[in-house]
Design an enzyme around this catalytic site. Structure first.
Site, PDB file in Angstrom:
ATOM      1  N   SER A  11     -80.920  11.298  78.325  1.00  0.00           N
ATOM      2  CA  SER A  11     -80.185  11.736  77.144  1.00  0.00           C
ATOM      3  C   SER A  11     -81.147  12.425  76.175  1.00  0.00           C
ATOM      4  O   SER A  11     -81.738  13.442  76.516  1.00  0.00           O
ATOM      5  CB  SER A  11     -79.467  10.540  76.507  1.00  0.00           C
ATOM      6  OG  SER A  11     -78.490  10.965  75.603  1.00  0.00           O
ATOM      7  N   HIS A  51     -72.170   9.335  81.557  1.00  0.00           N
ATOM      8  CA  HIS A  51     -73.474   9.324  80.903  1.00  0.00           C
ATOM      9  C   HIS A  51     -74.333   8.149  81.348  1.00  0.00           C
ATOM     10  O   HIS A  51     -75.531   8.139  81.115  1.00  0.00           O
ATOM     11  CB  HIS A  51     -73.277   9.299  79.389  1.00  0.00           C
ATOM     12  CG  HIS A  51     -74.479   9.716  78.609  1.00  0.00           C
ATOM     13  ND1 HIS A  51     -75.072  10.952  78.749  1.00  0.00           N
ATOM     14  CD2 HIS A  51     -75.222   9.060  77.673  1.00  0.00           C
ATOM     15  CE1 HIS A  51     -76.108  11.047  77.929  1.00  0.00           C
ATOM     16  NE2 HIS A  51     -76.225   9.913  77.280  1.00  0.00           N
ATOM     17  N   ASP A 102     -69.897  13.383  82.690  1.00  0.00           N
ATOM     18  CA  ASP A 102     -70.629  13.088  81.456  1.00  0.00           C
ATOM     19  C   ASP A 102     -70.004  13.896  80.324  1.00  0.00           C
ATOM     20  O   ASP A 102     -70.196  15.099  80.218  1.00  0.00           O
ATOM     21  CB  ASP A 102     -72.110  13.444  81.613  1.00  0.00           C
ATOM     22  CG  ASP A 102     -72.950  12.919  80.444  1.00  0.00           C
ATOM     23  OD1 ASP A 102     -72.367  12.584  79.393  1.00  0.00           O
ATOM     24  OD2 ASP A 102     -74.180  12.841  80.594  1.00  0.00           O
ATOM     25  N   TYR A 149     -88.198   7.760  74.723  1.00  0.00           N
ATOM     26  CA  TYR A 149     -86.904   8.183  74.162  1.00  0.00           C
ATOM     27  C   TYR A 149     -87.128   8.965  72.866  1.00  0.00           C
ATOM     28  O   TYR A 149     -86.950  10.149  72.810  1.00  0.00           O
ATOM     29  CB  TYR A 149     -85.981   6.984  73.947  1.00  0.00           C
ATOM     30  CG  TYR A 149     -84.586   7.400  73.534  1.00  0.00           C
ATOM     31  CD1 TYR A 149     -83.680   7.830  74.484  1.00  0.00           C
ATOM     32  CD2 TYR A 149     -84.190   7.377  72.196  1.00  0.00           C
ATOM     33  CE1 TYR A 149     -82.404   8.231  74.121  1.00  0.00           C
ATOM     34  CE2 TYR A 149     -82.914   7.777  71.823  1.00  0.00           C
ATOM     35  CZ  TYR A 149     -82.018   8.204  72.781  1.00  0.00           C
ATOM     36  OH  TYR A 149     -80.757   8.611  72.412  1.00  0.00           O
TER      37      TYR A 149
END
Length: 718
Positions: A567, A686, A651, A487
């Protein structure tokens, strides 16, 4: 248009470490998959001038999610993707196995509100977990069943808040995964609805003030264009009085008078103080307070800048307990008197340590949940800062849920790791004893697997932790299918957590690795800052170095290495395959931020500028962003890994235009036989609230795509 044929050798790789006593049928990957021609995505002459540099954006028309052309493109792309996936011989076997693994009762930790104890439960394959309640000595009963919100299970319960006496509840509904919510109020005794449904609520908690009403936050919906992708600029804090129309709700904070992008509110447990947090980005917040015990009292500013993070975790009379990273990058707890709670009057209660602190209160205690190399250890303190005990956890992993009401004598926390299914523990606050309250019923034997932490060296010499999980006995021969996840942003920490979906990889003898990259919060604000703005390249370097470590140590090799992230993690994957397309076999950029020059022009994207910077900030910032932005960095005639971009049509956080444009250009520029596809989920957002059926389908597609493109056989577990 392109026509793509994919060939594999007739002899498939047989996974090592599948020597279970169970019988297995082996399904080989397809020797050949005929891929439909990619859609002929039109290009338009669109150019932007950034400080004298002209940037072409030929696929900008895909940003219009309302246009018929975009919808037709989505349908055409999904047709290509589904045609490919349905030709993978073991896709349905994987889906069947996932459904089997998922089909067990799942519970949340219980919590008490008024005369009832509440808990969430999913019978197994229900699309949404059901909220139950139980009175003392009575059988549990359904309180709210989100599966009845919509016929297809795509509407979800997105949060619930009870009045202090438990007689009223306000709950949020998300439709199709959108961040825009509806709010319904009901009496808990008979579940009768109170007043009208509130609409157009976004990024909001619900904070009750007695039984009179509650505070909530939202934006003005975009006046024109798409309500999913339109810019949402300034948050507003309202008070909704029960029995009145939403049109009459009082604006208390924000809007044109105090424009802030993110505003949140909560009340202290005694309902004396209204605490308001205000921010313009995802890092740093102002702090405001209102003493509700004094009629018509003013909202007072406590912290007047956005330089640090501050959160009121409780109070005892006039004394406020505040968690802050002011002069403490790893956080500390301070106290302040409400009469003048400005930072100059703060007194350290729990000082900063070398480990990152997350504090909470319950039962008249403070619980300090520390991160030590991305894993939990928890210390219990008295309210005057005296250390009482370290809480014994069942192993190395993640513990969460150390919060309770002031009068509670016990609380419930959850412990998990990559090989420890989530287990709920009941904790006696006075004597510090834990006992298992609810163990997971998932069909997984932890004794067959191991999970270990390693530290590898990134490009600039920084030591970065990574946890590697696999089946015992796996041979380090460089041929193990491996998924590397990351991430690296917004101070978010990746801590060990069990995943039912990952059982598919592990029981096949594969390897799951999670790298704790800079940009995250694993080592506090310094670690976060080291992966922001013009240091963002550190994040990509950390991830590339993690991949190289796995290869060097023979866990895997390029031919068997996949990378995944969602993301901000989708940005990570996109950047890494453009910088090192030779290093990875398969890539999964999910709901990614992929156009770094325009991300701030949609929904609340401008609030991400603290981490990213924007292309309008300066010529230097533009040049830096343009260099690594995945959409910009794609190069014609390059052989990229087999890639399945994923996004969703609802999203409204990271708008699907990022993925649309990136996939279109990737298909245009890619040279080679590996497929580059985009999987566009319909009636989903999302990620939050996604129904179980869609999760299983998505995970089956992912594993099938990964194994197929590695030339790996699938062993059917019986």
């Amino acid at each position: 248009m392109k026509k793509l044929n994919l060939f594999f050798a007739a002899t498939a790789v047989v996974l090592s470490a599948c020597n279970s006593t169970k019988q297995h049928d082996m399904i080989a990957p397809a020797e050949k998959i005929n891929v439909l021609a990619y859609p002929d995505t039109k290009k338009e002459s669109v150019k932007d001038d950034y400080f004298g540099t002209i940037v072409e954006d030929p696929y900008r028309w895909l940003e219009d999610d309302l246009s018929a052309e975009t919808k037709a493109w989505v349908q055409a792309q999904n047709k290509v993707t589904q045609n490919y996936l349905t030709q993978i011989p073991y896709k349905e076997a994987i889906k069947s196995r996932l459904s089997e693994l998922w089909n067990y009762e799942k519970f949340s930790a219980p919590f008490k509100e008024g005369a009832y104890t509440y808990f969430y439960k999913n019978d197994g394959l229900q699309n949404q977990a059901v909220l139950y309640r139980q009175a003392d000595g009575k059988e549990p009963e359904v309180f709210l069943d989100p599966n009845k919100f919509s016929a297809d299970g795509t509407s979800s319960l997105a949060g619930i808040s009870f009045s202090k006496d438990g007689s009223l509840a306000a709950y949020q509904i998300s439709e199709g995964g959108s961040d825009w919510r509806k709010v319904v109020v009901l009496k808990t005794q008979d579940k009768a609805i109170v007043g009208d449904t509130l609409i157009d609520v976004k990024f909001s908690g619900l904070a009750w003030k007695g039984n009179d009403g509650f505070y909530y936050s939202s934006y003005d919906k975009p006046a024109a264009g798409s309500q999913l992708s339109g810019l949402t600029q300034y948050h507003k804090l309202y008070f909704h009085k029960l029995g009145t129309s939403q049109k009459e709700d009082v604006l208390l904070f924000g809007g044109n008078q105090t424009p802030r992008r993110y505003i949140g509110a909560n009340l202290t447990e005694d309902e004396r103080f209204l605490i308001i947090s205000a921010a313009n980005s995802t890092t740093g917040n102002e702090l405001y307070m209102q003493d509700l015990s004094k009629p018509n009292s003013a909202i007072v500013k406590v912290v007047d800048d956005f330089d640090n993070e501050h959160q009121v975790i409780g109070n005892k009379g006039d004394v406020l307990y505040i968690q802050t990273n002011l002069n403490a990058p790893n956080y500390k707890v301070v106290t302040a008197n409400a009469a003048d709670a400005s930072p100059k009057n703060w007194k350290d209660l729990i000082p900063e340590t070398q480990n990152v602190l997350n504090a909470s209160t319950g039962g008249g205690r403070i619980f300090a949940n520390y991160l030590k190399d991305a894993t939990s250890y928890v210390v219990q303190f008295t309210m005057d800062g005296k250390k009482e005990m370290e809480i014994e956890l069942p192993g190395v992993g993640t513990a969460s849920g150390f919060g309770a009401k002031e009068t509670d004598e016990e609380l419930y926390y959850t412990f998990t790791s990559y090989i420890y299914p989530p287990t709920i523990f009941k904790y006696d606050i006075k004597n510090g004893k834990s006992e298992v309250y609810k163990a997971s019923a998932v069909k997984f034997d932890p004794s067959l697997y191991e999970s270990k932490q390693v530290f590898y060296t990134s490009k600039d010499g920084t030591k970065v932790p990574m946890i590697i999980t696999y089946k015992k006995g796996v041979e380090l021969n460089g041929k193990n299918p491996t998924l590397l996840y990351g991430y690296g942003g917004f101070s978010i920490s990746l801590t060990p957590a069990f995943s039912t979906a990952n059982i598919i990889l592990l029981e096949q003898g594969g390897i799951y690795a999670v790298a704790n990259l800079r940009g995250g919060g694993e080592y506090g604000e310094k670690w976060h800052i080291a992966g922001t703005k013009m240091q963002k390249q550190n994040v990509f370097d950390d991830f590339i170095a993690a991949a190289q470590y796995l290869i060097d140590q023979k866990y895997t090799s390029t031919d068997y290495l996949a990378i995944s992230g969602g993301s901000n993690g989708g940005l990570l994957v996109g950047a890494c395959i453009t910088q090192r397309p030779d290093l990875f076999k398969v890539a999964f950029p999910a709901v990614g931020v992929l156009d770094m020059l325009r991300y701030h022009k949609f929904t609340a994207g401008a609030g991400w500028a603290y981490d990213y910077g924007t292309a309008n900030d300066s010529k230097e910032m533009f040049t830096y962003l343009n260099k690594y932005s995945p959409y910009s960095a794609l190069k014609a005639g390059t052989a990229y890994p087999a890639t399945m971009v994923s996004t969703a049509d609802h999203d409204d956080r990271v708008v699907p235009a990022h993925s649309f444009k990136f996939a279109a250009r990737l298909q245009e520029y890619h040279k080679g036989t590996a497929p580059v596809l985009i999987r566009i989920e319909t009636n989903a957002g999302h990620g939050a609230g996604k129904p179980t059926s869609k999760i299983i389908e998505e995970q089956a597609d992912k594993w099938a795509f990964m194994f197929q493109n590695m030339g790996v056989s699938y062993h059917v577990v019986k």
